[in-house]
Design an enzyme around this catalytic site. Structure first.
Site, short mmCIF file in Angstrom:
data_model
loop_
_atom_site.label_atom_id
_atom_site.label_comp_id
_atom_site.label_asym_id
_atom_site.label_seq_id
_atom_site.Cartn_x
_atom_site.Cartn_y
_atom_site.Cartn_z
N ASP A 288 27.23 -15.62 -0.09
CA ASP A 288 27.85 -14.16 0.68
C ASP A 288 28.94 -14.93 1.73
OD1 ASP A 288 25.92 -11.62 0.32
OD2 ASP A 288 27.04 -12.64 -1.27
N SER B 244 26.58 6.33 -34.26
CA SER B 244 27.55 7.24 -33.65
C SER B 244 27.73 8.48 -34.28
CB SER B 244 28.66 6.37 -33.25
OG SER B 244 29.60 6.00 -34.63
N LEU B 245 28.14 9.29 -33.56
CA LEU B 245 28.06 10.64 -34.18
C LEU B 245 29.51 11.12 -34.71
CD1 LEU B 245 26.36 12.76 -31.16
CD2 LEU B 245 25.52 12.32 -33.57
N LYS C 214 26.78 16.96 -25.45
CA LYS C 214 27.05 15.38 -25.53
C LYS C 214 27.58 14.96 -24.34
CE LYS C 214 29.66 12.44 -28.69
NZ LYS C 214 30.58 11.73 -27.89
S1 IVH Z 1 22.18 11.89 -30.55
C1 IVH Z 1 24.38 8.99 -33.21
N1 IVH Z 1 22.46 13.19 -28.37
O1 IVH Z 1 27.17 10.16 -28.26
C2 IVH Z 1 22.90 8.85 -32.97
N2 IVH Z 1 23.99 11.32 -28.78
O2 IVH Z 1 28.90 9.33 -30.86
C3 IVH Z 1 22.45 10.27 -32.40
N3 IVH Z 1 25.48 11.05 -26.79
O3 IVH Z 1 26.42 6.87 -28.73
C4 IVH Z 1 22.65 10.48 -30.79
N4 IVH Z 1 24.99 12.65 -25.63
O4 IVH Z 1 24.94 7.75 -26.93
C5 IVH Z 1 22.72 12.24 -29.20
N5 IVH Z 1 22.46 14.45 -26.41
C6 IVH Z 1 22.98 13.53 -27.23
C7 IVH Z 1 24.21 12.64 -26.80
C8 IVH Z 1 24.69 11.48 -27.33
C9 IVH Z 1 25.83 11.70 -25.73
C10 IVH Z 1 26.18 9.72 -27.40
C11 IVH Z 1 25.33 8.78 -27.91
C12 IVH Z 1 26.03 7.98 -29.06
C13 IVH Z 1 27.41 8.88 -28.96
C14 IVH Z 1 27.62 9.25 -30.41
#
Ligand code: IVH
Length: 677
Positions: A45, A90-91, A126
């Protein structure tokens, strides 16, 4: 002070700045690359402070190799890669109640269940953060990795150890031998604002999600520790314990001291689910963190397993997005953007505006029909809509500009290369036809080639590609792997130093080992996305086979899931000598890994299967999914290469042909028995 003395002093300072730069870079390497610091943090540092003080006092003496001027991504190479034991998915998104009804119908159909069957759903917010996979063995946190491309993530174990809600050791004794806990790391809205107030303008984050990601992916875990990151669990990865439902898993999490969302609830009917969605939407502003929708996921793990996933989305869950947010601003200018496939998109450059915590300065106008229909022109006040991670769009004109400009017309020539444009039949998009020499198309392809889902070359983003392309260091994919020959020129550029250059070379070398499916995807062939690339890789197994027989149209037509548009596009791509030459060159400089079937000792592993007739026990989709999981290849037509034909009721001509060819025919029952489900 006399002039001579001044020059002498300045020389001394310059010399010291050179010394400091070398020292800092040397210790960076010891610390970041070798993981063996040779001086204490305080000593390090002190060097940085001395350097920054001198640079501030004597800005005209700052040297080209100043440690503050290095770009590239020295950070990212640091993180070791972790292969996820189970993919991080992903969802799929839904936007209204109809989408949820369709979702329910779809999964009931897949599982061959009655129309009025009621699932149990876990419903929860989410969170707009970044996902993390925490691996605990005997209750001890052994690794934490980011999602990465879903298969390989980054090891951020040291950084997560200080995050609230992530214990280094799970509470209580009742812990399984191994368990992966998945969840979201995020920043509360208020902490995001505070953080942005503390940092320089040019480093400010545009939303809490980016701020959380930037805070987590710090090399110096001390910085991560100072950022108030939070964690909430929302899923299960691989584990040695058998769970029947997510609720059971959540119960364990609570006992172990892992936080789950206290807004999480269980519902069954669509009315209950929509009611929950509306309730959360109403209190959304008062929730501490950003959320962009509600996740509905099937509680029963056996059903989740049967449903599996398509591409990167599980069939057993969906995210119902909240309505987008809108705002009004002025269009400063309309630019025409040319993408890697030649698509010309009009983009509105806006007077920057904050929409729901995100700074927006560009919005898409989609296409020229849309501009004409909505009569949108430069200078107009317009309504902008932003929804989650989708590109913001211009909705409508609110107030026309007083001195109205002319309506932008579809260009007859490409705004970048000047070549003719075309509008294909049944398409709204105008395209530049010059895929060979249009700078925008080449640049777009190069950017796609190095991007995360493709070769994933860290430290090589849009900025660097554009810089190197402009300077003539890069013209095609192969040049990327020969960039070292421009070392001298690159080092003389502002912002590049030994360390960042070395990091780039390391990233490039690392990317040379690539799976066949990723390789296919990287080529950016129109209509061939991730899912189709995987199907093609599965069919051709290795690069040699792919190059030798991709023009066998019949073979392509037989791949279940590959439609005529993709087949034509592949055919066109591989007919082109220039493309073939590029691929052959790449083949020589890369290690392209053959497609490997997931290990399976099943009878159907690597076998060609054709389904025909109506199945009664499983839906056609589930049957195909099951066969794929067992390592089979599914074709749509019967040929002498077919290993098994599985027949349902009213099998028709395919069964007849199978008989003629003397193939093995199984009834649905016989087949299910042999799959051991
Ligand atoms: S369940 C897809 N629950 O959303 C696998 N995901 O596009 C099931 N996320 O990258 C995931 N809140 O990190 C789930 N309550 C929640 C969530 C959640 C945020 C994120 C997750 C994933 C993204 C899906």
């Amino acid at each position: 002070m006399n002039k001579n003395k001044l020059v002498k002093d300045e020389n001394k300072i310059k010399k010291r700045l050179v010394e400091l730069s070398l020292l800092i870079k040397k210790h960076n390497i010891f610390y970041h690359q070798n993981d063996k610091p040779q001086i204490t943090d305080a000593e390090y540092d002190a060097l940085v402070i001395e350097n920054n003080k001198l640079e501030k006092e004597f800005p005209h003496l700052i040297i080209k190799n100043s440690p503050n001027l290095s770009t590239g991504s020295p950070l990212s190479n640091k993180f070791e890669k972790i292969h996820h034991k189970l993919p991080m998915l992903s969802l799929q998104n839904a936007f209204d109640e109809n989408d949820i009804t369709d979702f329910l119908d779809r999964i009931k159909k897949f599982l061959n269940l009655e129309k009025n069957y009621k699932f149990n759903f876990i419903c929860e917010p989410k969170i707009d953060g970044l996902s993390i996979n925490l691996n605990y063995e005997f209750g001890v946190l052994v690794s934490a990795s980011t999602r990465g491309d879903g298969k390989i993530g980054e090891n951020v174990t040291n950084n997560v150890k200080h995050i609230q809600g992530i214990p280094i050791m799970l509470k209580k004794n009742n812990v399984p031998q191994q368990v992966e806990i998945r969840g979201e790391i995020f920043l509360n809205k208020i902490d995001f604002v505070k953080l942005n107030n503390e940092i320089e303008d040019k480093n400010k984050f545009s939303n809490p999600r980016n701020a959380a990601a930037g805070s987590l992916r710090q090399l110096d875990s001390k910085i991560t520790r100072m950022r108030p990151l939070k964690f909430l669990a929302h899923g299960l990865g691989k584990t040695t314990r058998e769970y029947l439902t997510i609720s059971d898993f959540y119960r364990d999490l609570k006992n172990w001291g892992i936080p789950i969302n206290n807004l999480s609830n269980k519902y069954s009917t669509i009315d209950e689910m929509m009611n929950y969605y509306n309730q959360i939407n109403n209190i959304r502003q008062d929730i501490a963190y950003d959320l962009d929708g509600i996740v509905f996921k099937i509680n029963e793990l056996k059903l989740q397993n049967r449903l599996g996933f398509v591409g990167k989305n599980p069939r057993w869950a969906i995210a119902l997005k909240f309505k987008s947010e809108k705002a009004i601003t002025t269009i400063k200018k309309i630019d025409l953007q040319v993408g890697r496939t030649g698509a010309i998109t009009p983009v509105a450059r806006l007077k920057e505006i904050n929409i729901g915590g995100v700074l927006v300065s560009n919005a898409t106008l989609h296409n020229f029909d849309e501009i004409e229909k909505k009569d949108i022109r430069e200078g107009d006040r317009v309504e902008i809509q932003r929804a989650g991670d989708v590109i913001p769009q211009v909705l409508k004109v609110i107030k026309k500009d007083k001195n109205r400009k002319k309506l932008i017309e579809p260009p007859k020539h490409c705004p970048i290369c000047g070549e003719l444009t075309i509008k294909e039949k049944d398409e709204t998009i105008i395209r530049c036809v010059n895929s060979k020499t249009c700078d925008a198309q080449i640049l777009g392809s190069l950017i796609h080639f190095v991007s995360k889902k493709s070769f994933n070359i860290e430290g090589f983003g849009e900025k660097q590609i554009k810089q190197f392309y402009k300077l003539g260091f890069l013209k095609n994919y192969n040049d990327i792997f020969n960039i070292k020959k421009f070392k001298k020129d690159i080092l003389s550029l502002e912002g590049w130093g030994d360390l960042s250059f070395q990091n780039l070379i390391t990233s490039i070398n690392r990317s040379k080992k690539i799976n066949l499916e990723k390789f296919i995807y990287s080529l950016g062939i129109r209509y061939v996305g991730e899912t189709l690339s995987a199907l093609i890789a599965k069919e051709f197994i290795n690069i040699k086979n792919l190059v030798d027989s991709i023009n066998d149209k019949e073979k392509l037509q037989n791949i279940d899931g590959l439609g005529p548009k993709a087949i034509n596009s592949l055919h066109k791509y591989f007919q082109d000598k220039h493309n073939l030459k590029t691929i052959l060159n790449l083949k020589n400089s890369l290690e392209i890994i053959d497609f490997t079937q997931p290990k399976s000792d099943s009878l159907f592993s690597n076998k060609n299967i054709v389904f025909t007739g109506t199945l009664s026990k499983l839906s056609r989709e589930e049957a195909k999914h099951l066969a794929t999981q067992l390592g089979a290849k599914i074709s749509s037509a019967v040929s002498s290469k077919t290993d098994f034909v599985i027949i349902g009721e009213k099998p028709g001509s395919k069964a007849k042909k199978a008989k003629e060819l003397g193939l093995t025919i199984l009834t649905e029952q016989e087949w299910i028995k042999k799959t051991n489900v």
